[in-house]
Every structure is written in structure tokens, then in C-alpha cells.
Design a protein around this motif. Structure first.
Motif, PDB file in Angstrom:
ATOM      1  N   PHE A   1       0.832  -1.202   0.000  1.00 29.53           N
ATOM      2  CA  PHE A   1       0.000   0.000   0.000  1.00 29.53           C
ATOM      3  C   PHE A   1       0.868   1.254   0.000  1.00 29.53           C
ATOM      4  O   PHE A   1       0.615   2.201  -0.755  1.00 29.53           O
ATOM      5  N   SER A   2       1.890   1.263   0.847  1.00 33.49           N
ATOM      6  CA  SER A   2       2.738   2.447   0.970  1.00 33.49           C
ATOM      7  C   SER A   2       3.444   2.763  -0.334  1.00 33.49           C
ATOM      8  O   SER A   2       3.451   3.914  -0.792  1.00 33.49           O
ATOM      9  N   LEU A   3       4.051   1.752  -0.947  1.00 34.76           N
ATOM     10  CA  LEU A   3       4.734   1.987  -2.218  1.00 34.76           C
ATOM     11  C   LEU A   3       3.739   2.352  -3.308  1.00 34.76           C
ATOM     12  O   LEU A   3       4.040   3.183  -4.179  1.00 34.76           O
ATOM     13  N   GLY A   4       2.554   1.762  -3.262  1.00 38.88           N
ATOM     14  CA  GLY A   4       1.531   2.102  -4.243  1.00 38.88           C
ATOM     15  C   GLY A   4       1.157   3.574  -4.192  1.00 38.88           C
ATOM     16  O   GLY A   4       0.984   4.216  -5.231  1.00 38.88           O
ATOM     17  N   VAL A   5       1.060   4.127  -2.982  1.00 36.39           N
ATOM     18  CA  VAL A   5       0.752   5.556  -2.847  1.00 36.39           C
ATOM     19  C   VAL A   5       1.929   6.400  -3.330  1.00 36.39           C
ATOM     20  O   VAL A   5       1.732   7.406  -4.021  1.00 36.39           O
ATOM     21  N   VAL A   6       3.136   5.995  -2.963  1.00 35.57           N
ATOM     22  CA  VAL A   6       4.329   6.742  -3.384  1.00 35.57           C
ATOM     23  C   VAL A   6       4.370   6.885  -4.902  1.00 35.57           C
ATOM     24  O   VAL A   6       4.616   7.969  -5.441  1.00 35.57           O
ATOM     25  N   ILE A   7       4.114   5.800  -5.608  1.00 36.89           N
ATOM     26  CA  ILE A   7       4.161   5.819  -7.076  1.00 36.89           C
ATOM     27  C   ILE A   7       2.885   6.402  -7.665  1.00 36.89           C
ATOM     28  O   ILE A   7       2.905   7.242  -8.564  1.00 36.89           O
ATOM     29  N   GLY A   8       1.753   5.952  -7.146  1.00 39.92           N
ATOM     30  CA  GLY A   8       0.469   6.326  -7.733  1.00 39.92           C
ATOM     31  C   GLY A   8       0.179   7.809  -7.690  1.00 39.92           C
ATOM     32  O   GLY A   8      -0.479   8.344  -8.602  1.00 39.92           O
ATOM     33  N   ARG A   9       0.652   8.505  -6.663  1.00 36.15           N
ATOM     34  CA  ARG A   9       0.376   9.931  -6.576  1.00 36.15           C
ATOM     35  C   ARG A   9       1.038  10.725  -7.709  1.00 36.15           C
ATOM     36  O   ARG A   9       0.571  11.811  -8.062  1.00 36.15           O
ATOM     37  N   PHE A  10       2.095  10.203  -8.281  1.00 38.42           N
ATOM     38  CA  PHE A  10       2.688  10.880  -9.429  1.00 38.42           C
ATOM     39  C   PHE A  10       1.777  10.755 -10.651  1.00 38.42           C
ATOM     40  O   PHE A  10       1.772  11.625 -11.522  1.00 38.42           O
ATOM     41  N   GLY A  11       0.999   9.685 -10.710  1.00 40.02           N
ATOM     42  CA  GLY A  11      -0.006   9.583 -11.762  1.00 40.02           C
ATOM     43  C   GLY A  11      -1.062  10.650 -11.614  1.00 40.02           C
ATOM     44  O   GLY A  11      -1.529  11.226 -12.603  1.00 40.02           O
ATOM     45  N   CYS A  12      -1.451  10.928 -10.356  1.00 40.40           N
ATOM     46  CA  CYS A  12      -2.410  12.013 -10.114  1.00 40.40           C
ATOM     47  C   CYS A  12      -1.829  13.350 -10.550  1.00 40.40           C
ATOM     48  O   CYS A  12      -2.533  14.184 -11.129  1.00 40.40           O
ATOM     49  N   LEU A  13      -0.541  13.558 -10.270  1.00 45.23           N
ATOM     50  CA  LEU A  13       0.105  14.822 -10.641  1.00 45.23           C
ATOM     51  C   LEU A  13       0.168  14.993 -12.155  1.00 45.23           C
ATOM     52  O   LEU A  13      -0.243  16.032 -12.696  1.00 45.23           O
ATOM     53  N   PHE A  14       0.673  13.977 -12.833  1.00 41.11           N
ATOM     54  CA  PHE A  14       0.898  14.102 -14.274  1.00 41.11           C
ATOM     55  C   PHE A  14      -0.384  13.996 -15.107  1.00 41.11           C
ATOM     56  O   PHE A  14      -0.365  14.302 -16.297  1.00 41.11           O
ATOM     57  N   SER A  15      -1.476  13.562 -14.493  1.00 40.38           N
ATOM     58  CA  SER A  15      -2.738  13.563 -15.236  1.00 40.38           C
ATOM     59  C   SER A  15      -3.384  14.946 -15.217  1.00 40.38           C
ATOM     60  O   SER A  15      -4.347  15.190 -15.950  1.00 40.38           O
TER      61      SER A  15
END
Length: 258
Positions: free
Chosen positions: A113-127
Motif C-alpha cells: 500500500f505504501s509503495l503504491g501511494v508513493v508511485i500512484g500519486r505521481f499519476g495524479c500529478l501528471f494527469s
């Protein structure tokens, strides 16, 4: 102000990276430190555990996300990671209560979960703006511009960095077999995630629900309270068990030579 190139498809790319990275880290941690505790959990639960997890996480994600975005101008359906987490916890705790399962069962999910948030939030940024997770306008030098000429708080990076710090601390705890990481890591993760996200929610232009708080403030307070309460309860159970073991190991009068 920092210009960020955006594209709606970026979210899907980073979601896949987050899922893959999270699953990979989970497998590594299982083989490295968590196999014993996970195998103990597996003896207590059955397929209903994972059914409950999915039954809580999926509707929780969409219900929480949509209840927030539908209240905004031009509302639309959406999903939320904190909604998924809260929904999964509620459903799993109900399952555990019905089955009489005690203690934490979520240890295997902490790293993922922790790593998923670390990576996934960059998807939110770049979208970009279409993701609706952007921050409030700011004049800070690290403000990000997502295509509308307005500098905003990079709340996605704030959350990613906060969870990266937690993940580093968690891995360090596993390395020395610290009890908080080995046995109660899931509760600590819930507490940390709830507290740090509660702070970042003040920097988002979401519609208010109660006073200055939006829906995610309320969910994060509940998440933090859950993590702290269950952490303390589990720690106290361990202390009571250790005290009973020590008491039984002390020789009594019947053990004295005559």
C-alpha cells in the motif's frame, strides 16, 4: 513556479506501476521477514477474508470519491484510495469479529500500500486538472502549474514524500524485527496515512462537509483513530501475555527441594 506536462493517460500508467511495484515489494517482504506472521494469519482466515476485503474496498473507493466530487461544480463519479482503505478495514473487521479472529491481519499489505501511494500519486500529478486531486493556488517557489497558468500546491508530491518516509521507517523496523513493524505495522500505517493526509486536505479545494473539514478529513480522522486505538489494544494484549508467561515461569513453593 514549475510547469508540469500533463496527460490524462498518465494516471493509468502510474496505476499499473503502483500495482506492479506494490505486489513485487509485498512478495519480497514476505520472503524476507513476514512469512511466519502471514502464515499464522492464513491459519485463522479463509476465502471469506479476501471476499470481505474486496467487498469493502471497491464500493468504499467509489462511494467516498463520488460523494466528494459530486458535491463540487461539474461533479462527476470518481474513486479514492482512502475510501478503499476505510471500506476494506470496515468489512474485514466485521469478518474478523464474526470469525473470532484477534490481532492484526494486514501486515502483508503495509509495504504494498505504501509503495503504491508513493508511485500512484505521481499519476495524479501528471494527469493534471482532470484528476481533480490538485492543490490550492500558492505563490511558493515549488508551486506546480498544470496547464491553466495557476501555481498550485503539489499535494500529490507531499503525500508521496510522506508515505516514502513511512516506508523507509517501516523497512528499517523490519530489518531489526521491531515489534511495531513486525506485528503492528498495519495499524501504524493507518495512523500515519490518516494524519499526513488530514494535513494535506487543507491544501485542496474540495467542498466542505463540516466546518473547515471536507469528507476526506472525516475519513482520515477515523482512520487515524482506528490505527491508534487498535495499536494500543494489540500492544496491551502482548504485554498481558508476556506477563502471564513470566508468572508461569517463576518457581513456586512446590518446586523447592525438601
Amino acid at each position: 513556479m514549475i510547469h508540469i506536462p500533463t496527460a490524462p493517460w498518465a494516471h493509468s500508467v502510474f496505476d499499473l506501476l503502483a500495482w506492479g511495484g506494490g505486489m513485487g515489494l509485498g512478495a519480497i517482504l514476505y520472503r524476507w521477514r513476514l512469512s511466519e506472521s502471514v502464515n499464522k494469519v492464513a491459519l485463522k482466515v479463509d476465502g471469506g477474508y479476501f471476499a470481505a476485503l474486496a467487498a469493502g474496498a471497491i464500493p468504499g473507493a467509489w462511494l467516498a470519491g463520488s460523494l466528494n466530487t459530486l458535491r463540487a461544480a461539474g461533479g462527476a463519479l470518481s474513486h479514492s484510495v482512502v475510501g478503499a482503505l476505510v471500506g476494506a478495514i470496515v468489512a474485514v473487521e466485521i469478518y474478523k469479529a464474526l470469525r473470532g479472529v484477534k490481532g492484526s491481519t494486514g501486515g502483508i499489505f503495509v509495504g504494498s500500500f505504501s509503495l503504491g501511494v508513493v508511485i500512484g500519486r505521481f499519476g495524479c500529478l501528471f494527469s493534471g486538472l482532470t484528476d481533480q486531486t490538485y492543490g490550492r493556488p500558492t505563490t511558493l517557489p515549488w508551486a506546480v502549474e498544470l496547464g491553466d497558468g495557476i501555481g498550485r500546491h503539489p499535494v500529490q508530491i507531499y503525500e508521496s514524500a510522506a508515505m516514502a518516509l513511512f516506508l523507509l521507517a517501516y523497512l528499517a523496523g523490519l530489518a531489526v524485527r521491531a515489534p511495531w513493524a513486525m506485528r503492528r505495522g498495519f495499524y501504524v500505517m493507518c495512523l500515519w496515512y490518516g494524519v499526513q493526509r488530514f494535513a494535506w486536505e487543507f491544501l485542496k479545494p474540495y467542498p466542505r462537509l463540516i466546518g473547515p473539514f471536507n469528507l476526506f478529513h472525516v475519513l482520515c480522522l477515523g482512520l487515524a483513530a482506528y490505527g491508534l486505538g487498535y495499536y494500543l489494544a494489540d500492544r496491551d494484549r502482548d504485554r498481558e501475555r508476556d506477563a502471564q508467561v513470566r508468572a508461569l515461569s517463576v518457581p513456586g513453593p512446590d518446586h523447592q527441594p525438601v
